[in-house]
Design a protein around this motif. Structure first.
Motif, PDB file in Angstrom:
ATOM      1  N   ILE A  89       0.814  -1.200   0.000  1.00  0.00           N
ATOM      2  CA  ILE A  89       0.000   0.000   0.000  1.00  0.00           C
ATOM      3  C   ILE A  89       0.851   1.255   0.000  1.00  0.00           C
ATOM      4  CG2 ILE A  89      -1.847   1.195   1.166  1.00  0.00           C
ATOM      5  CD1 ILE A  89      -2.240  -1.727  -0.046  1.00  0.00           C
ATOM      6  N   ASN A  90       1.762   1.304   0.909  1.00  0.00           N
ATOM      7  CA  ASN A  90       2.626   2.476   0.963  1.00  0.00           C
ATOM      8  C   ASN A  90       3.914   2.105   1.674  1.00  0.00           C
ATOM      9  OD1 ASN A  90       2.531   2.947   3.902  1.00  0.00           O
ATOM     10  ND2 ASN A  90       0.341   3.220   3.480  1.00  0.00           N
ATOM     11  N   VAL A  92       5.449   3.548   4.152  1.00  0.00           N
ATOM     12  CA  VAL A  92       5.436   3.635   5.614  1.00  0.00           C
ATOM     13  C   VAL A  92       4.964   2.331   6.220  1.00  0.00           C
ATOM     14  CG1 VAL A  92       4.444   4.806   7.582  1.00  0.00           C
ATOM     15  CG2 VAL A  92       5.044   6.107   5.550  1.00  0.00           C
ATOM     16  N   ALA A  93       3.821   1.857   5.726  1.00  0.00           N
ATOM     17  CA  ALA A  93       3.288   0.612   6.266  1.00  0.00           C
ATOM     18  C   ALA A  93       4.227  -0.546   5.956  1.00  0.00           C
ATOM     19  CB  ALA A  93       1.916   0.338   5.682  1.00  0.00           C
ATOM     20  N   VAL A 123      12.434   8.570   7.182  1.00  0.00           N
ATOM     21  CA  VAL A 123      11.844   9.832   6.723  1.00  0.00           C
ATOM     22  C   VAL A 123      12.097   9.997   5.229  1.00  0.00           C
ATOM     23  CG1 VAL A 123      12.006  12.338   6.851  1.00  0.00           C
ATOM     24  CG2 VAL A 123      11.987  11.004   8.946  1.00  0.00           C
ATOM     25  N   TRP A 129       7.852   8.384  -1.042  1.00  0.00           N
ATOM     26  CA  TRP A 129       6.483   7.948  -1.226  1.00  0.00           C
ATOM     27  C   TRP A 129       5.552   9.147  -1.344  1.00  0.00           C
ATOM     28  CZ3 TRP A 129       2.486   8.810   2.309  1.00  0.00           C
ATOM     29  CH2 TRP A 129       1.273   8.222   1.955  1.00  0.00           C
ATOM     30  N   LYS A 146       9.437  17.444   3.585  1.00  0.00           N
ATOM     31  CA  LYS A 146      10.225  16.764   4.613  1.00  0.00           C
ATOM     32  C   LYS A 146       9.536  16.857   5.975  1.00  0.00           C
ATOM     33  CE  LYS A 146      14.756  15.740   6.162  1.00  0.00           C
ATOM     34  NZ  LYS A 146      16.132  15.630   5.692  1.00  0.00           N
ATOM     35  N   ARG A 148       6.332  17.070   6.500  1.00  0.00           N
ATOM     36  CA  ARG A 148       5.222  16.120   6.499  1.00  0.00           C
ATOM     37  C   ARG A 148       5.727  14.694   6.613  1.00  0.00           C
ATOM     38  NH1 ARG A 148       2.429  16.508   1.393  1.00  0.00           N
ATOM     39  NH2 ARG A 148       4.240  17.624   0.566  1.00  0.00           N
ATOM     40  N   PHE A 152       4.623  11.984   9.381  1.00  0.00           N
ATOM     41  CA  PHE A 152       4.086  10.701   8.941  1.00  0.00           C
ATOM     42  C   PHE A 152       4.892   9.545   9.527  1.00  0.00           C
ATOM     43  CE2 PHE A 152       1.531  12.162   5.140  1.00  0.00           C
ATOM     44  CZ  PHE A 152       0.383  11.525   5.545  1.00  0.00           C
TER      45      PHE A 152
ATOM     46  N   ALA B 169      14.760  15.944  12.088  1.00  0.00           N
ATOM     47  CA  ALA B 169      14.383  15.843  10.678  1.00  0.00           C
ATOM     48  C   ALA B 169      13.903  17.186  10.134  1.00  0.00           C
ATOM     49  CB  ALA B 169      13.290  14.790  10.505  1.00  0.00           C
ATOM     50  N   MET B 170      13.200  17.940  10.963  1.00  0.00           N
ATOM     51  CA  MET B 170      12.667  19.212  10.500  1.00  0.00           C
ATOM     52  C   MET B 170      13.676  20.341  10.632  1.00  0.00           C
ATOM     53  SD  MET B 170       8.686  19.075  11.838  1.00  0.00           S
ATOM     54  CE  MET B 170       8.441  20.777  11.395  1.00  0.00           C
ATOM     55  N   ALA B 186       2.473  21.313   9.604  1.00  0.00           N
ATOM     56  CA  ALA B 186       2.642  19.946   9.114  1.00  0.00           C
ATOM     57  C   ALA B 186       1.516  19.057   9.633  1.00  0.00           C
ATOM     58  CB  ALA B 186       3.994  19.400   9.558  1.00  0.00           C
ATOM     59  N   ASP B 189      -1.740  19.687   7.852  1.00  0.00           N
ATOM     60  CA  ASP B 189      -1.732  19.106   6.509  1.00  0.00           C
ATOM     61  C   ASP B 189      -1.939  17.595   6.573  1.00  0.00           C
ATOM     62  OD1 ASP B 189      -0.664  20.090   3.551  1.00  0.00           O
ATOM     63  OD2 ASP B 189      -0.338  17.958   3.954  1.00  0.00           O
ATOM     64  N   VAL B 190      -1.216  16.962   7.474  1.00  0.00           N
ATOM     65  CA  VAL B 190      -1.336  15.509   7.592  1.00  0.00           C
ATOM     66  C   VAL B 190      -2.742  15.118   8.034  1.00  0.00           C
ATOM     67  CG1 VAL B 190      -0.589  13.512   8.923  1.00  0.00           C
ATOM     68  CG2 VAL B 190       1.102  15.104   8.013  1.00  0.00           C
ATOM     69  N   MET B 195      -4.258   9.135   3.971  1.00  0.00           N
ATOM     70  CA  MET B 195      -3.232   8.419   3.212  1.00  0.00           C
ATOM     71  C   MET B 195      -3.866   7.483   2.196  1.00  0.00           C
ATOM     72  SD  MET B 195      -0.530   7.395   6.164  1.00  0.00           S
ATOM     73  CE  MET B 195       0.593   6.716   4.939  1.00  0.00           C
ATOM     74  N   LEU B 196      -5.087   7.082   2.499  1.00  0.00           N
ATOM     75  CA  LEU B 196      -5.786   6.123   1.639  1.00  0.00           C
ATOM     76  C   LEU B 196      -7.126   6.728   1.204  1.00  0.00           C
ATOM     77  CD1 LEU B 196      -3.692   4.031   2.284  1.00  0.00           C
ATOM     78  CD2 LEU B 196      -5.441   2.608   3.347  1.00  0.00           C
ATOM     79  N   ILE B 204      -8.419  -2.845   0.121  1.00  0.00           N
ATOM     80  CA  ILE B 204      -7.477  -3.481   1.030  1.00  0.00           C
ATOM     81  C   ILE B 204      -8.202  -4.288   2.094  1.00  0.00           C
ATOM     82  CG2 ILE B 204      -5.656  -3.064   2.704  1.00  0.00           C
ATOM     83  CD1 ILE B 204      -5.112  -0.438   1.204  1.00  0.00           C
ATOM     84  N   LEU B 228      -0.493  -5.500   4.895  1.00  0.00           N
ATOM     85  CA  LEU B 228      -0.391  -4.218   5.575  1.00  0.00           C
ATOM     86  C   LEU B 228      -0.581  -4.423   7.060  1.00  0.00           C
ATOM     87  CD1 LEU B 228      -1.757  -0.874   4.517  1.00  0.00           C
ATOM     88  CD2 LEU B 228      -2.230  -1.655   6.821  1.00  0.00           C
ATOM     89  N   ARG B 229       0.333  -3.948   7.785  1.00  0.00           N
ATOM     90  CA  ARG B 229       0.172  -4.063   9.228  1.00  0.00           C
ATOM     91  C   ARG B 229       0.263  -2.683   9.861  1.00  0.00           C
ATOM     92  NH1 ARG B 229       3.426  -8.434  12.036  1.00  0.00           N
ATOM     93  NH2 ARG B 229       5.248  -7.179  11.819  1.00  0.00           N
TER      94      ARG B 229
END
Lengths: 229, 229
Positions: A89-90, A92-93, A123, A129, A146, A148, A152, B169-170, B186, B189-190, B195-196, B204, B228-229
């Motif tokens: 799916i993605n 991250v997962a 990251v 992705w 970055k 976001r 995530f 990271a930021m 951020a 936005d998230v 995501m899906l 899925i 997917l987990r």
DNA sequence: TAGGAAGCTACACGCGTGTGTAGCCACTGT
DNA sequence: ACAGTGGCTACACACGCGTGTAGCTTCCTA
């Protein structure tokens, strides 16, 4: 069904590898401080002196564990990206899949602050992705990718880091065959339903920016300048 | 703006309270294991023996810290729920506001496994918020609300638990006046972009259920039964 | 075959730590 | 005035731990 935890490296089976694996286990189970070199040595079936001989110090052993985990995750990621499997799916997962025995160590390491490069690596994967996902997005993102990606990644990892609490709340160990499906279903539901509508989001964003302009008071403790943090 | 970290309890200023606060600080800064009773005593301005006198043991001191944090969070929540302030977006975000000096301890405690009741309490709060949000939802949820609440809570807390990684990271300390706005943006936005898509999600979910039926192999380590987990 | 490095063990040291104990001081109630 | 209770300190103990050191064995290499 794609990725599985890769078997032992050809170079493994060596005492050094056994020690590292035992350390991964003990650090993950008891945390870095509570884990003892003697305990690790016993699990690895060697003397405690050999641990020092191979790794020099407890801290260095930890770093070796981190490095190894990075290697594993990197390999996992390459595997996933190369694999044309349509089920993924993605990223991250996917990146959280099949880590198996490393889960607990990963959780500890992230919380305790080591595993920094691992997080950064993740990251970066998430960023890739996102770059793709952004093309399918209705409104153009005005937040740095970055940033976001970092959020995530943290959210994705929260399942691992807080798995014991989630398990307790859900009434089933989530990293077990029984808990796997309930967790997956919950995740899908959460991932497919935004907490905020786009309208609400823009309203808040506007209010946020205005707050920032209007009130340059920046007391670091009492009020940090934003209602929503 | 709305909730602020409440001032010291009237009953505070007492040595017992000072010790507890110092412990919150030290545990948060160094973790439970590395923190020392002597160090805590010094910060509190008392002898190390007094710590034992008041709390009995280091473990009991930790539990007292957890209990206090629960009290603080509970009061914070009541305050938010009573307050008709229109600015509060949701309980999850609100519950993370103005925890100020407790942030670091909270992060450690959650990761190290104490603070269980605190997490459970937060899940309950999130559940209440979800109950309301579900009424505005297009498709009826077919996942247990508590499960979703647990996942939501964990994700919201991930910012706190992994704040150092996110900050790195930021490129800015997120729990500082400088980092506050970037993080908020951020997050908005998230939170406002799933995501899906709903279609993907149902695809899925269907695949997931089929997998569950078709392959009752449940090797706990290699494959946990879901892509997917 | 000799030499030496590397893998590996046994053992001891010293420090920091949580905890235990004895006792002082101050305040309170009678 | 006086006993007694609770806040508080100083000091010592015992233990577990990471680390250091010396030396054994095994195997590769020149």
């Amino acid at each position: 069904m794609a990725v599985t935890t890769a078997g032992p490296d050809p170079e493994d089976l060596t005492a050094r590898a056994r020690i590292r694996d035992a350390a991964l286990l003990h650090f993950g189970e008891h945390g870095f401080e509570r884990a003892t070199i003697r305990g690790i040595a016993e699990t690895a079936g060697v003397s405690s002196g050999l641990v020092r001989h191979h790794f020099g110090s407890k801290q260095a052993l930890r770093e070796a564990c981190d490095a190894h985990l990075v290697k594993v995750v990197r390999r996992l990621n390459d595997q996933v990206r190369a694999d044309p499997a349509p089920g993924d799916i993605n990223y991250v997962a996917a990146s959280r899949t099949a880590l198996g025995p490393y889960q607990r160590y990963l959780a500890r390491a992230l919380a305790e602050g080591s595993a920094a490069t691992l997080f950064d690596e993740m990251v970066q994967m998430t960023e890739q992705w996102l770059a793709e996902a952004d093309t399918r997005r209705p409104d153009p993102p005005d937040v740095d990718r970055k940033d976001r990606a970092a959020v995530f990644t943290a959210m994705a990892l929260s399942i691992t880091v807080l798995h014991q609490h989630i398990s307790r709340a859900m009434g089933v160990e989530v990293f077990s065959p029984q808990g796997d499906l309930p967790l997956a279903r919950a995740l899908i539901d959460v991932y497919s339903h935004p907490m905020l509508s786009l309208e609400d989001a823009s309203v808040i964003r506007a209010a946020l920016d205005k707050t920032q302009d209007a009130s340059p008071r920046t007391d670091p403790h009492t009020d940090t300048g934003a209602t929503l943090r």
